[in-house]
Scaffold this motif. Structure first.
Motif, PDB file in Angstrom:
ATOM      1  N   THR A  17      -3.054   5.342   1.511  1.00  0.00           N
ATOM      2  CA  THR A  17      -4.357   4.818   1.946  1.00  0.00           C
ATOM      3  C   THR A  17      -5.308   5.935   2.384  1.00  0.00           C
ATOM      4  O   THR A  17      -6.320   5.671   3.029  1.00  0.00           O
ATOM      5  CB  THR A  17      -4.161   3.841   3.136  1.00  0.00           C
ATOM      6  OG1 THR A  17      -3.464   4.536   4.194  1.00  0.00           O
ATOM      7  CG2 THR A  17      -3.366   2.616   2.736  1.00  0.00           C
ATOM      8  N   ILE A  74      -9.200   1.153   2.419  1.00  0.00           N
ATOM      9  CA  ILE A  74      -8.337   2.291   2.071  1.00  0.00           C
ATOM     10  C   ILE A  74      -9.197   3.558   1.934  1.00  0.00           C
ATOM     11  O   ILE A  74     -10.391   3.524   2.180  1.00  0.00           O
ATOM     12  CB  ILE A  74      -7.573   2.035   0.737  1.00  0.00           C
ATOM     13  CG1 ILE A  74      -8.561   1.737  -0.402  1.00  0.00           C
ATOM     14  CG2 ILE A  74      -6.581   0.897   0.901  1.00  0.00           C
ATOM     15  CD1 ILE A  74      -7.939   1.766  -1.776  1.00  0.00           C
ATOM     16  N   CYS A 112      -4.293   7.522  -2.242  1.00  0.00           N
ATOM     17  CA  CYS A 112      -4.334   6.081  -2.526  1.00  0.00           C
ATOM     18  C   CYS A 112      -3.541   5.666  -3.764  1.00  0.00           C
ATOM     19  O   CYS A 112      -3.718   6.226  -4.848  1.00  0.00           O
ATOM     20  CB  CYS A 112      -5.776   5.620  -2.691  1.00  0.00           C
ATOM     21  SG  CYS A 112      -6.617   5.511  -1.113  1.00  0.00           S
ATOM     22  N   PHE A 160       0.857  -1.186   0.000  1.00  0.00           N
ATOM     23  CA  PHE A 160       0.000   0.000   0.000  1.00  0.00           C
ATOM     24  C   PHE A 160       0.893   1.236   0.000  1.00  0.00           C
ATOM     25  O   PHE A 160       1.580   1.509   0.982  1.00  0.00           O
ATOM     26  CB  PHE A 160      -0.926  -0.017   1.229  1.00  0.00           C
ATOM     27  CG  PHE A 160      -1.951  -1.117   1.189  1.00  0.00           C
ATOM     28  CD1 PHE A 160      -3.182  -0.910   0.586  1.00  0.00           C
ATOM     29  CD2 PHE A 160      -1.669  -2.377   1.721  1.00  0.00           C
ATOM     30  CE1 PHE A 160      -4.127  -1.924   0.524  1.00  0.00           C
ATOM     31  CE2 PHE A 160      -2.607  -3.397   1.665  1.00  0.00           C
ATOM     32  CZ  PHE A 160      -3.845  -3.168   1.065  1.00  0.00           C
TER      33      PHE A 160
END
Ligand SMILES: [Zn+2]
Ligand SMILES: [Zn+2]
Length: 252
Positions: A8, A222, A36, A5
Protein backbone atom coordinates in the motif's frame (compact mmCIF):
# COMPACT_ATOMS: atom_id res chain seq x y z
CA UNK A 1 -14.72 -12.67 -3.16
CA UNK A 2 -11.65 -11.63 -1.18
CA UNK A 3 -9.18 -8.79 -1.63
CA UNK A 4 -5.79 -8.83 0.09
CA UNK A 5 -3.63 -5.73 0.03
CA UNK A 6 -0.13 -7.01 -0.74
CA UNK A 7 1.35 -3.50 -0.63
CA UNK A 8 0.00 0.00 0.00
CA UNK A 9 3.05 2.28 -0.18
CA UNK A 10 4.12 5.03 -2.52
CA UNK A 11 6.86 4.53 -5.14
CA UNK A 12 9.75 4.56 -2.62
CA UNK A 13 8.02 2.23 -0.17
CA UNK A 14 7.62 3.09 3.52
CA UNK A 15 9.85 3.52 5.48
CA UNK A 16 12.08 5.04 2.83
CA UNK A 17 15.64 3.88 2.15
CA UNK A 18 18.15 6.18 3.83
CA UNK A 19 15.72 7.29 6.51
CA UNK A 20 14.00 10.15 4.62
CA UNK A 21 10.63 10.88 6.20
CA UNK A 22 9.26 11.15 9.73
CA UNK A 23 10.10 8.79 12.57
CA UNK A 24 6.57 7.43 13.09
CA UNK A 25 6.86 5.57 9.79
CA UNK A 26 8.82 2.84 11.59
CA UNK A 27 6.64 2.22 14.68
CA UNK A 28 3.06 1.12 13.90
CA UNK A 29 3.29 -1.92 11.56
CA UNK A 30 0.53 -0.31 9.45
CA UNK A 31 3.08 2.40 8.57
CA UNK A 32 5.31 -0.19 6.89
CA UNK A 33 4.24 -0.30 3.28
CA UNK A 34 5.53 -2.39 0.40
CA UNK A 35 4.91 -1.08 -3.10
CA UNK A 36 1.27 -1.31 -4.27
CA UNK A 37 -0.11 -4.67 -5.28
CA UNK A 38 -3.31 -6.60 -4.61
CA UNK A 39 -4.54 -10.19 -4.68
CA UNK A 40 -8.14 -10.97 -5.58
CA UNK A 41 -9.65 -14.38 -5.05
CA UNK A 42 -13.01 -15.72 -6.11
CA UNK A 43 -14.32 -19.28 -6.14
CA UNK A 44 -12.74 -19.81 -9.56
CA UNK A 45 -9.88 -17.35 -9.90
CA UNK A 46 -6.71 -16.04 -8.20
CA UNK A 47 -5.83 -12.67 -9.74
CA UNK A 48 -2.98 -10.28 -9.00
CA UNK A 49 -2.74 -6.54 -9.71
CA UNK A 50 0.81 -5.21 -10.28
CA UNK A 51 4.19 -6.78 -9.54
CA UNK A 52 6.44 -4.24 -7.82
CA UNK A 53 9.97 -4.62 -6.41
CA UNK A 54 8.78 -6.61 -3.34
CA UNK A 55 6.57 -9.00 -5.29
CA UNK A 56 8.38 -12.18 -4.22
CA UNK A 57 8.23 -11.16 -0.56
CA UNK A 58 4.56 -10.27 -0.95
CA UNK A 59 3.63 -13.62 -2.50
CA UNK A 60 5.44 -15.52 0.26
CA UNK A 61 3.91 -13.36 3.01
CA UNK A 62 0.38 -13.81 1.64
CA UNK A 63 0.83 -17.48 0.67
CA UNK A 64 -0.09 -17.11 -3.01
CA UNK A 65 0.17 -20.60 -4.51
CA UNK A 66 -1.39 -20.00 -7.91
CA UNK A 67 -1.96 -17.03 -10.23
CA UNK A 68 -4.56 -17.31 -12.99
CA UNK A 69 -3.98 -13.84 -14.44
CA UNK A 70 -2.13 -10.59 -13.87
CA UNK A 71 -3.43 -7.06 -14.31
CA UNK A 72 -0.90 -4.25 -14.73
CA UNK A 73 -1.85 -0.64 -14.08
CA UNK A 74 1.12 1.05 -15.79
CA UNK A 75 4.80 0.78 -16.54
CA UNK A 76 6.28 2.84 -13.68
CA UNK A 77 9.02 0.96 -11.88
CA UNK A 78 7.16 0.61 -8.58
CA UNK A 79 4.42 -1.39 -10.35
CA UNK A 80 6.30 -3.79 -12.65
CA UNK A 81 9.87 -4.56 -11.55
CA UNK A 82 8.81 -7.79 -9.85
CA UNK A 83 7.75 -9.38 -13.15
CA UNK A 84 10.67 -11.83 -13.04
CA UNK A 85 9.24 -13.35 -9.87
CA UNK A 86 6.39 -14.80 -11.91
CA UNK A 87 8.83 -17.38 -13.28
CA UNK A 88 8.19 -19.75 -10.38
CA UNK A 89 4.47 -19.65 -11.21
CA UNK A 90 5.26 -20.40 -14.87
CA UNK A 91 7.32 -23.39 -13.79
CA UNK A 92 4.68 -24.70 -11.36
CA UNK A 93 1.68 -24.02 -13.59
CA UNK A 94 3.46 -25.05 -16.82
CA UNK A 95 1.78 -22.20 -18.73
CA UNK A 96 2.27 -18.53 -19.58
CA UNK A 97 0.53 -16.02 -17.25
CA UNK A 98 -2.30 -14.13 -18.99
CA UNK A 99 -1.81 -10.35 -18.64
CA UNK A 100 -4.39 -7.58 -18.94
CA UNK A 101 -3.11 -4.04 -19.42
CA UNK A 102 -3.05 -1.21 -21.96
CA UNK A 103 -1.26 -1.57 -25.32
CA UNK A 104 1.08 1.24 -24.21
CA UNK A 105 2.15 -0.58 -21.04
CA UNK A 106 2.56 -3.82 -23.00
CA UNK A 107 4.89 -2.06 -25.44
CA UNK A 108 6.91 -0.47 -22.60
CA UNK A 109 7.35 -3.90 -20.98
CA UNK A 110 8.39 -5.53 -24.27
CA UNK A 111 11.03 -2.80 -24.58
CA UNK A 112 12.35 -2.77 -20.99
CA UNK A 113 12.19 -6.54 -20.47
CA UNK A 114 13.31 -7.44 -24.01
CA UNK A 115 14.97 -10.65 -22.78
CA UNK A 116 11.52 -12.09 -22.00
CA UNK A 117 10.28 -11.89 -25.59
CA UNK A 118 11.30 -13.22 -29.01
CA UNK A 119 13.70 -12.76 -30.73
CA UNK A 120 15.77 -12.01 -27.58
CA UNK A 121 14.02 -14.47 -25.27
CA UNK A 122 16.35 -15.99 -22.68
CA UNK A 123 15.52 -19.62 -21.89
CA UNK A 124 13.79 -19.81 -18.51
CA UNK A 125 12.67 -16.17 -18.53
CA UNK A 126 9.11 -15.34 -17.54
CA UNK A 127 6.33 -16.28 -19.99
CA UNK A 128 3.63 -13.63 -20.27
CA UNK A 129 0.55 -13.87 -22.47
CA UNK A 130 -0.74 -10.36 -23.18
CA UNK A 131 -4.46 -10.55 -23.90
CA UNK A 132 -6.50 -7.90 -25.75
CA UNK A 133 -8.05 -5.58 -23.16
CA UNK A 134 -10.01 -2.71 -24.63
CA UNK A 135 -13.34 -3.91 -23.28
CA UNK A 136 -14.71 -6.21 -20.58
CA UNK A 137 -13.18 -9.69 -20.45
CA UNK A 138 -14.26 -12.81 -18.57
CA UNK A 139 -11.91 -14.84 -16.39
CA UNK A 140 -13.90 -17.70 -14.85
CA UNK A 141 -16.45 -16.13 -12.49
CA UNK A 142 -14.84 -12.67 -12.85
CA UNK A 143 -15.75 -9.92 -15.27
CA UNK A 144 -12.82 -7.51 -15.63
CA UNK A 145 -13.60 -4.05 -16.98
CA UNK A 146 -10.88 -1.56 -18.01
CA UNK A 147 -10.96 1.73 -16.06
CA UNK A 148 -8.63 4.22 -17.80
CA UNK A 149 -7.68 7.16 -15.54
CA UNK A 150 -5.10 9.95 -15.70
CA UNK A 151 -1.79 10.06 -13.78
CA UNK A 152 -0.65 13.56 -14.72
CA UNK A 153 -0.33 13.42 -18.53
CA UNK A 154 -0.07 9.62 -18.54
CA UNK A 155 -3.03 7.28 -18.95
CA UNK A 156 -3.07 4.49 -16.39
CA UNK A 157 -5.27 1.38 -16.34
CA UNK A 158 -7.60 0.65 -13.45
CA UNK A 159 -9.75 -2.47 -13.19
CA UNK A 160 -13.25 -3.29 -12.09
CA UNK A 161 -13.44 -6.95 -11.07
CA UNK A 162 -17.09 -7.75 -10.27
CA UNK A 163 -17.89 -5.50 -7.24
CA UNK A 164 -14.35 -4.24 -6.64
CA UNK A 165 -12.81 -1.29 -8.52
CA UNK A 166 -9.06 -0.71 -8.23
CA UNK A 167 -7.37 2.47 -9.44
CA UNK A 168 -3.96 3.74 -8.42
CA UNK A 169 -1.61 6.54 -9.43
CA UNK A 170 -4.51 8.78 -10.39
CA UNK A 171 -5.22 12.49 -10.31
CA UNK A 172 -8.19 12.60 -12.70
CA UNK A 173 -11.04 10.19 -13.43
CA UNK A 174 -12.81 10.79 -16.77
CA UNK A 175 -16.64 10.75 -16.66
CA UNK A 176 -16.86 7.55 -18.76
CA UNK A 177 -14.65 5.72 -16.26
CA UNK A 178 -16.57 7.16 -13.30
CA UNK A 179 -19.75 5.61 -14.76
CA UNK A 180 -18.09 2.20 -14.85
CA UNK A 181 -16.94 2.50 -11.21
CA UNK A 182 -20.41 3.55 -10.03
CA UNK A 183 -22.11 0.95 -7.84
CA UNK A 184 -18.92 -0.85 -6.79
CA UNK A 185 -19.05 -2.22 -3.25
CA UNK A 186 -15.35 -1.51 -2.79
CA UNK A 187 -13.21 1.14 -4.44
CA UNK A 188 -9.45 1.04 -3.99
CA UNK A 189 -7.87 4.36 -4.90
CA UNK A 190 -4.57 6.11 -4.33
CA UNK A 191 -4.25 9.00 -1.85
CA UNK A 192 -0.61 10.04 -1.63
CA UNK A 193 -0.59 12.33 1.43
CA UNK A 194 -2.76 14.87 3.21
CA UNK A 195 -1.01 17.88 1.60
CA UNK A 196 0.43 19.65 -0.38
CA UNK A 197 -1.17 18.88 -3.79
CA UNK A 198 0.85 16.70 -6.19
CA UNK A 199 0.99 16.98 -10.02
CA UNK A 200 0.22 13.27 -10.67
CA UNK A 201 -1.53 11.88 -7.57
CA UNK A 202 -4.68 12.73 -5.62
CA UNK A 203 -4.04 13.89 -2.08
CA UNK A 204 -6.13 12.17 0.60
CA UNK A 205 -8.67 15.07 0.85
CA UNK A 206 -9.03 15.03 -2.97
CA UNK A 207 -9.51 11.24 -2.93
CA UNK A 208 -12.24 11.59 -0.28
CA UNK A 209 -14.06 14.21 -2.34
CA UNK A 210 -13.84 12.16 -5.54
CA UNK A 211 -14.88 8.89 -3.90
CA UNK A 212 -18.02 10.53 -2.49
CA UNK A 213 -19.14 11.36 -6.03
CA UNK A 214 -18.50 7.87 -7.39
CA UNK A 215 -21.39 6.09 -5.65
CA UNK A 216 -19.37 3.35 -3.95
CA UNK A 217 -20.03 1.76 -0.57
CA UNK A 218 -16.49 1.74 0.85
CA UNK A 219 -13.22 3.25 -0.30
CA UNK A 220 -9.75 2.04 0.72
CA UNK A 221 -6.81 4.35 0.09
CA UNK A 222 -3.40 3.09 -1.06
CA UNK A 223 -0.06 4.44 -2.41
CA UNK A 224 0.57 6.43 0.79
CA UNK A 225 3.77 8.35 1.46
CA UNK A 226 5.91 8.15 4.65
CA UNK A 227 4.16 11.33 5.79
CA UNK A 228 0.89 9.44 6.35
CA UNK A 229 0.65 8.12 9.90
CA UNK A 230 -2.04 5.42 9.88
CA UNK A 231 -3.57 6.20 13.25
CA UNK A 232 -3.43 9.97 13.00
CA UNK A 233 -4.83 10.23 9.46
CA UNK A 234 -7.51 7.56 10.07
CA UNK A 235 -9.10 9.81 12.72
CA UNK A 236 -9.69 12.49 10.07
CA UNK A 237 -11.50 10.26 7.57
CA UNK A 238 -15.26 9.87 7.00
CA UNK A 239 -16.58 6.35 7.80
CA UNK A 240 -16.89 5.44 4.10
CA UNK A 241 -13.16 5.99 3.53
CA UNK A 242 -10.39 3.98 5.21
CA UNK A 243 -6.64 3.74 4.85
CA UNK A 244 -5.63 0.30 3.63
CA UNK A 245 -2.52 -1.33 5.07
CA UNK A 246 -0.31 -4.23 4.03
CA UNK A 247 -1.91 -7.67 4.57
CA UNK A 248 -5.39 -6.21 5.20
CA UNK A 249 -7.96 -8.64 3.83
CA UNK A 250 -11.52 -7.59 2.97
CA UNK A 251 -14.43 -9.68 1.70
CA UNK A 252 -17.29 -8.72 -0.59
ZN1 LIG B 1 3.08 4.19 -8.24
ZN1 LIG C 1 3.02 5.85 -11.39
Amino acid sequence: MKLTFLGTGTSMGVPVAGGFGPKYAGGDPRNQRYRCSAWIRTRERSLVIDTGPEFRLQTLRAGIRHIDALMLTHEHTDHITGLDDLRSYNYAQKAPIPVYTSKKTEEAIRHRFHYMFPPNKTPGSVDLDFRPFTDAVHEGDCTIIPLPVMHGKMEVMGFRINDISYITDVNHIPDKTAEKIHGSKILVMSGLRWSPPHPTHYTIPQAIEVSEKLGVQQTYLIHMSPFVDHQDVSKRLPSRVKLAFDQLEVSV
